[in-house]
Write an enzyme that holds these catalytic residues in place. Structure first.
Site, PDB file in Angstrom:
ATOM      1  N   ASP A  37       0.868  -1.183   0.000  1.00 54.00           N
ATOM      2  CA  ASP A  37       0.000   0.000   0.000  1.00 54.00           C
ATOM      3  C   ASP A  37       0.900   1.226   0.000  1.00 54.00           C
ATOM      4  O   ASP A  37       2.098   1.133   0.267  1.00 54.00           O
ATOM      5  CB  ASP A  37      -0.911  -0.003   1.236  1.00 54.00           C
ATOM      6  CG  ASP A  37      -2.188   0.794   1.023  1.00 54.00           C
ATOM      7  OD1 ASP A  37      -3.253   0.178   0.853  1.00 54.00           O
ATOM      8  OD2 ASP A  37      -2.122   2.036   1.022  1.00 54.00           O
ATOM      9  N   TYR A 156     -12.544   6.029 -14.887  1.00 53.47           N
ATOM     10  CA  TYR A 156     -12.699   4.809 -14.084  1.00 53.47           C
ATOM     11  C   TYR A 156     -13.314   3.693 -14.928  1.00 53.47           C
ATOM     12  O   TYR A 156     -12.838   2.548 -14.920  1.00 53.47           O
ATOM     13  CB  TYR A 156     -13.581   5.111 -12.875  1.00 53.47           C
ATOM     14  CG  TYR A 156     -13.637   3.994 -11.860  1.00 53.47           C
ATOM     15  CD1 TYR A 156     -12.703   3.916 -10.839  1.00 53.47           C
ATOM     16  CD2 TYR A 156     -14.629   3.022 -11.914  1.00 53.47           C
ATOM     17  CE1 TYR A 156     -12.749   2.904  -9.884  1.00 53.47           C
ATOM     18  CE2 TYR A 156     -14.683   1.995 -10.978  1.00 53.47           C
ATOM     19  CZ  TYR A 156     -13.747   1.951  -9.967  1.00 53.47           C
ATOM     20  OH  TYR A 156     -13.798   0.930  -9.044  1.00 53.47           O
ATOM     21  N   THR A 191     -16.305   0.746   1.456  1.00 54.86           N
ATOM     22  CA  THR A 191     -14.868   0.942   1.589  1.00 54.86           C
ATOM     23  C   THR A 191     -14.573   2.438   1.687  1.00 54.86           C
ATOM     24  O   THR A 191     -15.455   3.275   1.439  1.00 54.86           O
ATOM     25  CB  THR A 191     -14.108   0.384   0.366  1.00 54.86           C
ATOM     26  OG1 THR A 191     -14.348   1.254  -0.757  1.00 54.86           O
ATOM     27  CG2 THR A 191     -14.559  -1.032   0.024  1.00 54.86           C
TER      28      THR A 191
END
Length: 249
Positions: A37, A156, A191
């Site tokens: 990450d 996206y 999320t």
């Protein structure tokens, strides 16, 4: 025996959300997990959660939009564990919201760099390592928006459509060499990507799912785990939505 006993796995974007749930699920089933990450604090928390359940993992910082970082991530994995068998290319960003004719060019470049090029860079270095390890599995985290459009999200949508195409190509090229590749397509999942949405928008999104709610990260992780395991040994080159009925409409 656990599903992923003695396997070595990389999970990008593993500091939170779906990536964290995948990393924990992999470790629970016996894999040694490289938690990757950009956010070291969040990733360290994932490593601690893995350890609290008796699993094994360690953190490697990686900006997936950098080819060099992806290469270094694979080498760090080999250096630590001596092999690579599984990679979940999960890291992604939402990006700006605007119609195509007004979409900021720099926002387009960033979304494509992270969501599409990042998975290519990952696979580019993961595949040779997997071949040297006797085979492996690549899971690319696409989206329901890899198969349908969504107004005001051209970057996206384009990136996730492209990611499914990339996954098919990897499968065609490497399935006979022992590497399977599949894409997973979550709908809207609870999320941090959704943390800035207002209540009205959140309620609207919930209403788009016939099941009547958004998904949980662990529900996506269960499918990823299965696809990464020997139970899915004849499955490659495919796309699997986890969408609460979103695409059935």
């Amino acid at each position: 025996m656990k599903l992923l006993q003695d396997k070595v796995a990389i999970v990008t974007g593993a500091g939170s959300g779906i990536g964290r749930s995948v990393a924990i699920a992999y470790a629970r089933e016996g894999a040694r997990v490289v938690v990757s990450d950009m956010d070291e604090e969040s990733a360290d928390q994932t490593v601690r959660l893995i350890a609290s359940e008796g699993g094994e993992g360690f953190f490697v910082k990686c900006d997936v939009s950098s080819p060099e970082d992806n290469e270094a991530l694979v080498w760090a994995t080999i250096g630590k564990y001596g092999a690579l068998h599984i990679a979940c290319n999960n890291a992604g960003i939402g990006g700006a919201m605007a119609p195509t004719g007004m979409y900021p060019v720099e926002a387009w470049d960033k979304v494509i760099a992270v969501n599409l090029s990042g998975a290519f860079y990952g696979a580019r270095y993961q595949i040779p390592a997997m071949l040297n390890s006797g085979g492996g599995v690549i899971i690319n985290m696409a989206s329901i928006l890899g198969s349908v459009g969504f107004a005001n999200s051209p970057a996206y949508v384009a990136a996730k459509h492209g990611l499914i195409g990339l996954t098919k190509n990897i499968a065609l090229e490497y399935s006979s060499k022992g590497i399977r590749a599949n894409a997973v397509g979550p709908a809207f999942i609870k999320t941090p990507l959704l943390k800035d949405l207002d209540e009205e928008t959140m309620n609207w999104l919930v209403g788009r799912h016939p099941i009547g709610r958004m998904g949980e990260p662990k529900e996506v992780a269960e499918l990823v785990l299965w696809l990464s395991s020997p139970k899915a040994s004849f499955i490659t080159g495919s796309y699997y939505p986890v969408d609460g009925g979103y695409l059935a409409q």
